[in-house]
Design an enzyme around this catalytic site. Structure first.
Site, PDB file in Angstrom:
ATOM      1  N   HIS A 657     121.596 -33.068  59.867  1.00  0.00           N
ATOM      2  CA  HIS A 657     120.901 -33.461  61.001  1.00  0.00           C
ATOM      3  C   HIS A 657     121.842 -34.701  61.471  1.00  0.00           C
ATOM      4  O   HIS A 657     122.178 -35.788  60.806  1.00  0.00           O
ATOM      5  CB  HIS A 657     119.556 -33.725  60.894  1.00  0.00           C
ATOM      6  CG  HIS A 657     119.178 -35.021  60.241  1.00  0.00           C
ATOM      7  ND1 HIS A 657     119.063 -36.302  60.889  1.00  0.00           N
ATOM      8  CD2 HIS A 657     118.749 -35.354  58.912  1.00  0.00           C
ATOM      9  CE1 HIS A 657     118.667 -37.272  59.967  1.00  0.00           C
ATOM     10  NE2 HIS A 657     118.609 -36.720  58.812  1.00  0.00           N
ATOM     11  N   CYS A 658     121.670 -34.959  62.678  1.00  0.00           N
ATOM     12  CA  CYS A 658     122.179 -36.267  63.337  1.00  0.00           C
ATOM     13  C   CYS A 658     121.073 -36.685  64.247  1.00  0.00           C
ATOM     14  O   CYS A 658     119.963 -36.522  63.657  1.00  0.00           O
ATOM     15  CB  CYS A 658     123.463 -36.060  64.139  1.00  0.00           C
ATOM     16  SG  CYS A 658     123.643 -34.373  65.248  1.00  0.00           S
ATOM     17  N   SER A 659     121.243 -36.774  65.465  1.00  0.00           N
ATOM     18  CA  SER A 659     120.229 -36.979  66.498  1.00  0.00           C
ATOM     19  C   SER A 659     119.599 -35.741  67.009  1.00  0.00           C
ATOM     20  O   SER A 659     118.515 -35.695  66.613  1.00  0.00           O
ATOM     21  CB  SER A 659     120.495 -38.141  67.571  1.00  0.00           C
ATOM     22  OG  SER A 659     119.476 -38.338  68.448  1.00  0.00           O
ATOM     23  N   GLY A 661     120.934 -32.860  66.344  1.00  0.00           N
ATOM     24  CA  GLY A 661     121.348 -31.872  65.579  1.00  0.00           C
ATOM     25  C   GLY A 661     122.337 -30.733  65.902  1.00  0.00           C
ATOM     26  O   GLY A 661     122.445 -29.637  65.647  1.00  0.00           O
ATOM     27  N   THR A 665     126.537 -32.927  63.688  1.00  0.00           N
ATOM     28  CA  THR A 665     126.017 -31.738  62.691  1.00  0.00           C
ATOM     29  C   THR A 665     127.093 -30.486  62.688  1.00  0.00           C
ATOM     30  O   THR A 665     127.723 -30.213  61.897  1.00  0.00           O
ATOM     31  CB  THR A 665     124.674 -31.329  63.315  1.00  0.00           C
ATOM     32  OG1 THR A 665     123.831 -32.424  63.046  1.00  0.00           O
ATOM     33  CG2 THR A 665     124.297 -29.969  62.112  1.00  0.00           C
TER      34      THR A 665
END
Length: 1479
Positions: A657-659, A661, A665
């Site tokens: 995940h990132c912010s 996703g 990602t």
């Protein structure tokens, strides 16, 4: 080209050879057999004489002159060769006459006649017969001549050519080939060589693709051979676009229709026009409207005016494009499906036919609904019965592995063959071999990365066309679980949470999708950064899917915006629903952090206790910018390899995940899959794999920049190979010279450009460099600049990262005599308390730069004093104290001098020295280690490498020399001079003891702030520094602020003086107590930066500079903790003119009419005269007119209903004198007609353009920056509720148009940057709907948190953006244009017009009307598709109306006085013009 073939034709010739000798009678010659080979059309390659009698029996001389005859051509050609038959049986005979061209497909006879030299007798010829001679494809026709293109259409190309110059036989016909995209070779049937005029042939290629490049090849052929080809290239013309899709056809009014359509699905090159055809069905003929088009706009709409009421109309639309062959030709597309609609009175209140159902349809729907309800109730009852029978009442579920087939509605377990070649957007895509990948990427990079743009656009285009359902994401119960509105989870691949007894159906939702890896279905779960309301869902997913690795690629807060919430415990154990999570361990590295969690299911039953707990590892990458890419791919490659390798074989998917996703990602997943494909098949297919996984989660790899980064990272991975060397293998690498040399070449491949060395190469700084080793601009260390001193912020020093921190080291040269103080300034500015000296002073070139015990070094701000000096085994330790001159603040510094490192007596001593240095640094942990060698080169960087790699070896028993060496070189090129430098690092590491303790002494702990968590590896100095030191910093700040230079030229306008006065008034003699509350950190703007930026023009310096002697970082610490905390508590912000730590806007001031006195002076109102106040607002100018002429009559116009209400109230106080009118300038003629006011009857008109102060005062109106409210900005939204608001514009407009609006209407220099940020936020975060959201977003795009207005007062950086949107939304410039025209028509001769403008474009329009130099496009440079309406005028009427008839009452424009500006800041940019109407 078809190669020329060589075919040997053997002809046995029985020749009777008469030989005549001089002075001897003639006698018959023997018969000779002859063999001929044709090399080409003009020579015989060889022949063989085989006489029936031996050569030696021939009488002397045996010289046989030869004559070649070709009877078919009816010619005989003598050769110039003479053959001596006695020397060899093999001879070469050239045919000297190039005109002889035997026909290879006809019968030819070759006759050889031998004659006696110098004989006067006729040659005796005896021929037994002529044999058949045939040739091979040596004789091929030459190229067809003059191949060219005659005509081109979208599907045909007509070509012409002439026959070849050399036929070399009978031409049977021509073959025509055409090549499409270098992959598909098509050839046409054979063309018969029919008779043509002047041997000119034509042919038409048909069934071609539109707008496609073709290479056409024509070659002649004979019976056996194809000739040489001629080539020509040509692109076919475009075809017409496909039919647009009508999306809206509604009755707009009693005589107008609203018509909207979507861009055609298929078009070529571009779309230039839309042609709207409409007709009253009573008539047969269609009327057409042509409008210009923009292919980047997906939906277009317009209003079709001037229709007949109570009529049925048929409407259709088609697109058109300009021919690329003939620009004057328009290629028409297909019509959309015709739509019909009634135009009638009050139609806007009547629902469209699709919403009106017949009575029978209604009854049918009711019956169907009742049946569905019955079946639903029955289903619910059965479900309850089954649940009670099969499940326990308690909440539990078994810890079974997730089924690969359908444990979440994911994608199919089968692997889609994304590696196979496929055609996308007309181009073939396939896997690229590893050996060709670098060349492939280089080709994509050419012409400004155009290749990447095309590939990424193709992927984006497919994603837009694929409409996968996401009903669960859109469900009302789940919308709050989505971090971003447009980043949703596809239903077919989403992760299903297991049902909890008694919960709603939709509570199984989490915004997460299964994503395939390389040859592994569901290798990953891509998800968004968890929200507080989804923490429990996230950890349930981790448990249910048997996840062992979590990959996090975002910081909690980036650029002031929260990107993710902290979903794990800071310390100890926390409960997230039924999952208990305990933080076991945390390892902080420079670019990522590894956390170990123990998770436990507190409700799990029917399992052994040992299986209720699991270990989960979180790999948190902390150096990846939002929407951007890291500076270099090597750290990312290492991170991907380590994190994926840590996943156990029996574990579930890796959660990434990132912010949102999707962006980072997707980048992570693609890099991992491609690395595995390289390992498995030695090839890779980035395009195919990304295109494939985008069907599993939307927006994966969110930007083109990330797509390019993937390719560059893979090129780096291919070039470098595996760079992590295990500890027990390092000794073997030392002797592997070829391996080290190849690494060295890759390490030093980067060569900086001159732009990267801007500061270092400046003449004022060049003298500060000892050698060519200089810092790059992006990694150099900055000093606090001195006001007015160029180059005072430069020192030859470079930031380098270590194992633990990104700014762990400062590498610098041995200071020159002129840079001694610069060195200590650097130590002071950056709080560096550890210095390592690897060079020695020689009292010649390398002088002692530190003080003696009796001779301290002094600068303007501090004094350096030697405290002690001791000698240890291999090095000298010196302790210094740097004391502030202004206060009692001190900084202790320890210097380790070891010029012999690493050539020390014992290998262990090399590492002991590094441990000793880092132990000293660990005592403070608040600044970098300064490493000094002679030139800031090999020796210093070697120390950084060795100490960092020693920590890596302790942590995971591997060393990545290549990565550190290359990254160091990229920041300070030239530090490695040969492969021996790299080899020595390997050699030293091979001596490293197994238990060193370096890792433990440098251990970091991530400190999180509850309000704003910026990074996983922050500077911890504010948390470790004593409170009294903070207070000392604060006192220094106050004292030095008093010394800030005062600008005496502008009394009352100097911000520095203003701040000093206010500080004294607010603080007085109060003693401020240091505050340790972390929640205040970095929440407010640094007052120091405000002062610096205000005086930037008068005292040039960088934005990061300070006037206090403190570093910018220290000022932020002081002001964000102590000063701002005090001001918050004591109301000091309000006393300082600050609100919430930011400057107050000058918008919220009482309403004062601008330049009222000047306006009345020029207007000279008289009693009984009639005036129009065109912009009533709060009535300031109207009041002034009535004050000067109490009996005057005034028509008050304003489009704002609030202003109209004020005018109505004033009309009650002045009955018969005030006539309120609600409307725009363009609506005034109709309003005046109702009042029986004719043209040329008005005595004066006054315009006060812009927005009134009361509109700014009300946040809900959407004009104010300082007051949050809906982003509206419509001046008359109550009258025109259907007109688009500013939020609507930002939600629909494309980036290019938005940038143009901000640039033209707002004069915003950051227009492109702001437009890009707004569009990216719209796609990746949410639509901008409030003024606060827009203001904060614009603020992040600007270099400073405020700007200076024309009076050097701070204003919000979003001011110009708000101004531009307001002008655009309200169509203000067009309205001004109409207002000027109306003034010309309604004013009497001698009537006066007063205009007050605040924007340069407003004044330009007025000026051009007044000067009679009107440009029709002045007010309408931007597309009006977002404006509420479009008004069209006949051109002749417009031309007549724009004739100037004005006389200027003043020579120059009038500006407000200084006194008025001080009283009313809104007037600061006002310009007044006064003119008189003349014939």
């Amino acid at each position: 080209m078809k190669p020329r073939l060589l075919t040997t034709v053997t002809t046995w010739l029985a020749l009777v050879l008469p030989v005549v000798y001089l002075s001897r009678p003639c006698q018959a010659l023997p018969t000779v057999n002859f063999t001929a080979n044709y090399a080409n059309s003009t020579s015989i390659a060889s022949y063989n004489l085989e006489p029936e009698i031996p050569y030696e029996e021939l009488e002397e001389p045996r010289v046989l002159p030869l004559k070649a005859v070709l009877p078919v051509e009816a010619s005989t050609v003598d050769s110039s060769g003479v053959i001596d038959a006695s020397k060899s049986e093999h001879h070469e005979l050239p045919l000297a006459d190039a005109a002889i061209q035997p026909h290879p497909d006809s019968n030819s006879v070759l006759k050889v006649i031998l004659e006696q030299p110098e004989s006067n007798d006729e040659p005796v010829t005896s021929t037994h017969g002529y044999p058949t001679f045939s040739a091979d494809d040596n004789f091929v026709p030459s190229k067809p001549l003059n191949l060219s293109v005659l005509e081109v259409t979208s599907t045909t190309i007509k070509i012409t050519w002439r026959e070849p110059e050399k036929l070399n036989g009978a031409i049977h016909g021509y073959r025509v080939y055409y090549v499409h995209q270098n992959q598909t070779l098509l050839h046409l049937p054979i063309l018969k060589a029919e008779a043509a005029v002047n041997s000119v042939y034509t042919y038409t290629l048909s069934n071609l693709k539109p707008y496609t490049d073709y290479k056409i090849i024509v070659a002649a052929f004979t019976k056996k051979f194809d000739g040489e080809p001629s080539e020509v290239s040509q692109r076919t013309d475009i075809a017409g676009p496909s039919a647009p899709k009508v999306v809206n056809l509604t009755c707009h009014s009693q005589d107008a229709l609203f018509f909207g359509w979507r861009i055609p699905q298929t078009y070529y090159n571009t779309i230039d026009y839309y042609i709207i055809s409409y007709r009253n069905v009573v008539y047969a003929d269609f009327r057409e409207i042509r409008i210009t088009a923009n292919a980047s706009i997906v939906e277009t709409s317009m209003i079709i005016p001037n229709l007949t009421t109570n009529s049925l109309y048929e409407v259709k639309v088609r697109a058109a494009s300009t021919s690329v062959i003939n620009p004057k030709q328009i290629i028409l597309g297909s019509y959309s499906e015709p739509k019909k609609i009634n135009v009638q009175l009050n139609c806007e209140k009547i629902p469209p036919p699709s919403q009106r159902q017949s009575y029978n349809d209604y009854n049918l729907a009711v019956m169907i609904g009742i049946l569905i309800c019955c079946f639903g109730l029955l289903f619910i009852v059965l479900t309850i019965l089954l649940w009670k029978k099969c499940f326990h009442a308690a909440y539990y579920y078994l810890d079974d592995p997730p089924a690969c087939g359908n444990s979440g509605g994911g994608n199919s377990a089968g692997i889609v063959d994304w590696e196979a070649p496929c055609e996308v957007a007309g181009e073939m895509r396939s896997s690229i071999p590893v050996c060709e990948f670098a060349k492939h990427v280089a080709a994509l990079h050419v012409d400004g990365d155009i290749g990447f743009s095309k590939e990424y656009e193709a992927i984006q285009g497919e994603a837009l066309n694929d409409e996968y359902p996401s009903e669960h994401s859109q469900h009302p119960d789940n919308k709050a679980k989505n971090r971003y509105l447009n980043v949703i989870a596809y239903d077919h691949s989403r992760v299903h949470l297991r049902q909890v007894p008694g919960q709603k159906k939709h509570l199984d939702y989490i915004n997460a999708n299964f994503i395939d890896g390389y040859q592994k279905p569901r290798a990953f779960i891509g998800t968004q950064g968890p929200l507080p309301c989804t923490f429990d869902c996230f950890w349930r997913m981790i448990w249910e899917q048997r996840v062992a690795i979590i990959v996090m690629i975002t910081n909690l807060v980036e650029r002031g915006r929260r990107k993710c919430d902290m979903y794990w415990p800071k310390d100890g154990t926390e409960m997230y629903g039924v999952i208990a999570v305990k933080l076991i361990r945390e390892e902080v590295m420079a670019t990522y952090t590894v956390r170990t969690f123990q998770i436990k299911h507190t409700k799990l039953k029917k399992k052994k206790a040992s299986q209720t707990e699991k270990l989960v590892y979180q790999y948190h990458y902390t150096n990846w910018p939002d929407h951007g890419t890291p500076d270099h791919p090597l750290p990312v490659i290492n991170f991907v390899k380590k994190s994926t390798a840590a996943n156990p074989a029996d574990a579930g998917p890796i959660v990434v995940h990132c912010s949102a996703g999707v962006g980072r990602t997707g980048t992570y997943i693609v890099i991992d899959a491609m690395l595995k494909q390289i390992e498995a098949k030695n090839q890779l297919n980035v395009f195919g794999f990304l295109r494939y996984i985008r069907a599993q989660r939307n927006y994966l790899v969110q930007t083109e920049e990330q797509y390019i980064f993937i390719h560059d990272a893979l090129v780096e991975a291919i070039d470098s190979g595996e760079t992590n060397i295990k500890m027990d293998a390092i000794g073997g690498v030392v002797n592997h010279i070829e391996f080290i040399d190849s690494q060295y070449k890759l390490i030093t491949s980067y060569q900086p450009k001159e732009i990267n060395l801007t500061s270092a190469l400046k003449p004022v700084n060049a003298i500060k460099n000892r050698s060519s080793l200089v810092p790059l601009e992006g990694s150099r260390v900055h000093l606090t600049p001195k006001p007015g001193v160029e180059g005072s912020d430069y020192i030859n020093a470079t930031w380098l990262h270590g194992y633990r921190r990104l700014r762990d080291f400062i590498v610098t040269q041995h200071p020159l005599i002129d840079t001694f103080k610069d060195f200590w300034q650097m130590v002071w500015d950056h709080n560096a308390q550890t210095v390592v000296l690897l060079s020695s002073a020689d009292n010649m070139s390398f002088l002692q730069f530190w003080p003696n015990e009796s001779e301290p070094i002094e600068s303007d701000y501090y004094r350096i004093r030697l405290v002690s000096e001791t000698s240890e085994n291999d090095y000298i330790v010196r302790n210094f104290v740097i004391q502030s001159i202004q206060d009692d603040y001190e900084l202790s510094v320890r210097m380790f001098e070891n010029p012999m490192w690493p050539d020390m007596a014992q290998p262990r001593s090399i590492f002991d020295f590094a441990v000793r240095v880092h132990e000293r640094c660990a005592e403070y942990r608040n600044g970098p280690i300064v490493i000094v060698d002679r030139y800031g080169g090999f020796q210093a960087c070697q120390f950084c490498c060795i100490s960092s790699l020693a920590m890596q070896l302790e942590y995971d028993q591997t060393a990545n020399v290549y990565t550190y060496a290359k990254l160091f070189h990229n920041k300070r090129p030239g530090i490695w001079s040969s492969y021996e430098d790299i080899r020595q690092i390997y050699r030293i590491l091979s001596y490293m003891p197994k238990e060193l303790g370096l890792l433990k002494c440098t251990e970091l702990r991530t400190e999180f702030d509850e309000a704003a968590i910026m990074t996983a590896t922050p500077d911890l100095s504010p948390l470790t520094r004593p409170a009294h030191i903070m207070s000392q910093h604060y006192n220094r700040f106050l004292k030095l602020l008093e010394r800030w230079p005062v600008d005496q030229s502008k009394i009352g306008r100097d911000l520095g003086q203003y701040l000093r006065d206010q500080l004294k008034a607010v603080l007085g003699g109060t003693n401020i107590i240091a505050v340790k509350d972390e929640r205040l950190v970095r929440q407010h703007q640094s007052l120091e930066n405000i002062v610096n930026d205000v005086h930037l023009k008068a005292h040039p310096r960088s934005l990061n500079s300070t006037a206090t002697g403190l570093s910018g970082e220290q000022c932020r610490e002081v002001l964000s903790s102590e000063f701002l905390e005090y001001l918050n508590k004591e109301g000091g912000f309000e006393k300082l003119g600050l609100r919430g730590g930011r400057w107050m806007s000058t918008e919220a001031v009482r309403h004062v009419p601008v330049m009222a006195a000047e306006a009345i002076k020029f207007l000279k109102p008289q009693d009984s005269e009639l005036f129009i106040d065109m912009t009533f607002g709060a009535g300031g100018h109207t009041k002034q007119i009535l004050k000067a002429a109490p009996n005057a009559k005034i028509i008050t116009l304003d489009r704002d209903p609030v202003a109209h209400e004020l005018a109505q109230e004033m009309a009650k106080r002045y009955p018969g004198q005030i006539y309120p009118v609600l409307g725009r300038f363009s609506e005034l003629p109709a309003k005046l007609k109702e009042l029986n006011v004719n043209q040329r009857s008005i005595d004066g008109m006054i315009f006060d353009f812009g927005c009134s102060s009361m509109q700014f005062d009300e946040g809900e109106r959407g004009f104010s920056i300082s007051k949050n409210g809906p982003l509206d900005m419509r001046m008359d939204k109550d009258r025109c509720p259907d007109a688009p608001s500013a939020a609507d514009v930002l939600a629909r407009i494309d980036e290019m148009d938005l940038a143009r609006i901000l640039k033209v209407y707002g004069e915003e220099k950051f227009a492109k940057r702001i437009a890009r940020a707004i569009v990216e936020a719209r796609h990746s975060i949410k639509k901008i709907e409030t003024t606060k959201e827009l203001a904060e977003l614009v603020q992040t795009c600007c270099a400073s948190e405020f700007r200076l207005d024309k009076l050097q007062r701070p204003s919000h950086p979003a001011t110009k953006t708000f101004q531009a949107l307001r002008i655009f939304v309200n169509n203000e410039l067009n309205e001004i244009n109409y207002g000027m025209i109306l003034a010309q028509h309604y004013l009497k001769i001698g009537g006066k017009m007063i205009t007050i403008t605040f924007h340069s474009l407003e004044d330009t329009i007025v000026k051009r009307h007044v000067m009679g130099n009107v440009a029709n496009d002045m007010a309408n440079k931007l597309p009006l598709k977002y404006c509420s309406h479009t008004i069209c005028h006949d051109q002749t009427v417009m031309d007549a109306a724009l004739k100037p008839n004005w006389h200027q009452m003043t020579k120059h424009v009038v500006v407000p006085s200084d006194a008025e500006v001080e009283e009313n800041p809104r007037s600061r940019s006002a310009k007044l013009r006064a003119v008189v109407r003349v014939e």
